[in-house]
Enzyme design. Sequence first.
Site, PDB file in Angstrom:
ATOM      1  N   LYS A 199     -21.851 -23.031  46.597  1.00 59.98           N
ATOM      2  CA  LYS A 199     -21.692 -22.307  45.197  1.00 59.98           C
ATOM      3  C   LYS A 199     -20.970 -23.449  44.094  1.00 59.98           C
ATOM      4  O   LYS A 199     -20.025 -24.053  44.489  1.00 59.98           O
ATOM      5  CB  LYS A 199     -20.543 -21.114  45.503  1.00 59.98           C
ATOM      6  CG  LYS A 199     -20.784 -20.225  44.477  1.00 59.98           C
ATOM      7  CD  LYS A 199     -19.660 -19.060  45.179  1.00 59.98           C
ATOM      8  CE  LYS A 199     -18.693 -18.496  44.139  1.00 59.98           C
ATOM      9  NZ  LYS A 199     -17.716 -17.706  44.500  1.00 59.98           N
ATOM     10  N   ARG A 216      -9.208  -4.501  43.324  1.00 61.51           N
ATOM     11  CA  ARG A 216      -9.391  -4.102  41.698  1.00 61.51           C
ATOM     12  C   ARG A 216     -10.220  -2.811  41.922  1.00 61.51           C
ATOM     13  O   ARG A 216      -9.515  -1.621  42.193  1.00 61.51           O
ATOM     14  CB  ARG A 216      -9.935  -5.163  40.966  1.00 61.51           C
ATOM     15  CG  ARG A 216      -9.191  -6.299  40.741  1.00 61.51           C
ATOM     16  CD  ARG A 216      -9.781  -7.437  40.229  1.00 61.51           C
ATOM     17  NE  ARG A 216     -10.840  -8.113  41.412  1.00 61.51           N
ATOM     18  CZ  ARG A 216     -11.516  -9.063  41.264  1.00 61.51           C
ATOM     19  NH1 ARG A 216     -11.451  -9.773  40.422  1.00 61.51           N
ATOM     20  NH2 ARG A 216     -12.114  -9.525  42.414  1.00 61.51           N
ATOM     21  N   SER A 221     -11.927 -14.139  37.761  1.00 65.13           N
ATOM     22  CA  SER A 221     -12.151 -15.403  37.359  1.00 65.13           C
ATOM     23  C   SER A 221     -13.501 -15.438  36.732  1.00 65.13           C
ATOM     24  O   SER A 221     -13.537 -16.263  35.664  1.00 65.13           O
ATOM     25  CB  SER A 221     -12.087 -16.242  38.642  1.00 65.13           C
ATOM     26  OG  SER A 221     -10.940 -16.206  39.291  1.00 65.13           O
TER      27      SER A 221
HETATM   28  P1  ADP Z   1     -12.380 -13.637  41.508  1.00 66.55           P
HETATM   29  O1  ADP Z   1     -13.090 -12.418  42.538  1.00 66.55           O
HETATM   30  O2  ADP Z   1     -11.612 -13.219  40.590  1.00 66.55           O
HETATM   31  O3  ADP Z   1     -13.438 -14.540  41.474  1.00 66.55           O
HETATM   32  P2  ADP Z   1     -11.287 -14.653  44.210  1.00 66.55           P
HETATM   33  O4  ADP Z   1     -12.442 -14.882  44.848  1.00 66.55           O
HETATM   34  O5  ADP Z   1     -10.625 -16.085  43.734  1.00 66.55           O
HETATM   35  O6  ADP Z   1     -11.426 -14.154  42.664  1.00 66.55           O
HETATM   36  O7  ADP Z   1     -10.444 -13.656  44.727  1.00 66.55           O
HETATM   37  C1  ADP Z   1      -9.288 -13.897  45.656  1.00 66.55           C
HETATM   38  C2  ADP Z   1      -8.841 -12.532  46.008  1.00 66.55           C
HETATM   39  O8  ADP Z   1      -7.981 -12.277  44.835  1.00 66.55           O
HETATM   40  C3  ADP Z   1      -9.605 -11.284  46.378  1.00 66.55           C
HETATM   41  O9  ADP Z   1      -9.262 -10.554  47.171  1.00 66.55           O
HETATM   42  C4  ADP Z   1      -9.888 -10.676  44.927  1.00 66.55           C
HETATM   43  O10 ADP Z   1     -10.082  -9.333  45.210  1.00 66.55           O
HETATM   44  C5  ADP Z   1      -8.302 -10.911  44.377  1.00 66.55           C
HETATM   45  N1  ADP Z   1      -8.187 -10.780  43.073  1.00 66.55           N
HETATM   46  C6  ADP Z   1      -8.916 -11.545  41.916  1.00 66.55           C
HETATM   47  N2  ADP Z   1      -8.596 -11.122  40.918  1.00 66.55           N
HETATM   48  C7  ADP Z   1      -7.584 -10.244  41.121  1.00 66.55           C
HETATM   49  C8  ADP Z   1      -6.865  -9.540  40.080  1.00 66.55           C
HETATM   50  N3  ADP Z   1      -6.973  -9.441  38.910  1.00 66.55           N
HETATM   51  N4  ADP Z   1      -6.033  -8.575  40.813  1.00 66.55           N
HETATM   52  C9  ADP Z   1      -5.809  -8.528  41.911  1.00 66.55           C
HETATM   53  N5  ADP Z   1      -6.361  -9.137  42.856  1.00 66.55           N
HETATM   54  C10 ADP Z   1      -7.464  -9.950  42.439  1.00 66.55           C
END
Ligand code: ADP
Length: 169
Positions: free
Chosen positions: A46, A96, A134
């Site tokens: 990725k 979310r 993100s």
């Molecule tokens: P994303 O899904 O934003 O690319 P990540 O893979 O880094 O992010 O996510 C890591 C964890 O953080 C996952 O469990 C995801 O659901 C959670 N997460 C990401 N953004 C949020 C948010 N805005 N609020 C709550 N949890 C979040």
Amino acid sequence: MPQKSPLIAIYPGSFDPLTLGHLNIIQRSLKLFDSLVVAIVVNPNKQSLFSLEERRAMIEEALGKDRKRVRVDSFSGLLVDYVRAQNARAIIRGLRAVSDFEYEFQMAHMNRSLYPDVETIFMMAGEDHFYVSSRLVREVASLGGDVSPMTPPNVHRALLARFPRKEKP
Ligand code: ADP
């Protein structure tokens, strides 16, 4: 009396980059656990916007006073193997919208069948962070939009350095 071992949880993700949604989950997890490992998933297939080292440094800086109880690490391979090696009791995930649910449900089941001693704990996204991801932050920043309400100040600065904002005519 035997000493109780500290309760450790693992919060895995890409964190590319860290958002205020992630930070909110980290802060709330610290109310439940003695310490937390923010574990950046290494995925060579990725393409990421920020390197592993950049992501790690950004998370550490954004943690502020919580840094004492949080370790930022990275891992590749099976999450449950990493969890076991860290002697952790739980995996933290943020939920979310409904769209997160199906994948998370499958993963939690899979992880529990691979390692029955681990529990996945889901935290509902903070009310200001439901729509923060993100991916969206990267997209909006790359198009010159203001993502400061969704990112810690140091992450916002890093995004501005990566995608300088054009002056409006
Ligand atoms: P994303 O899904 O934003 O690319 P990540 O893979 O880094 O992010 O996510 C890591 C964890 O953080 C996952 O469990 C995801 O659901 C959670 N997460 C990401 N953004 C949020 C948010 N805005 N609020 C709550 N949890 C979040």
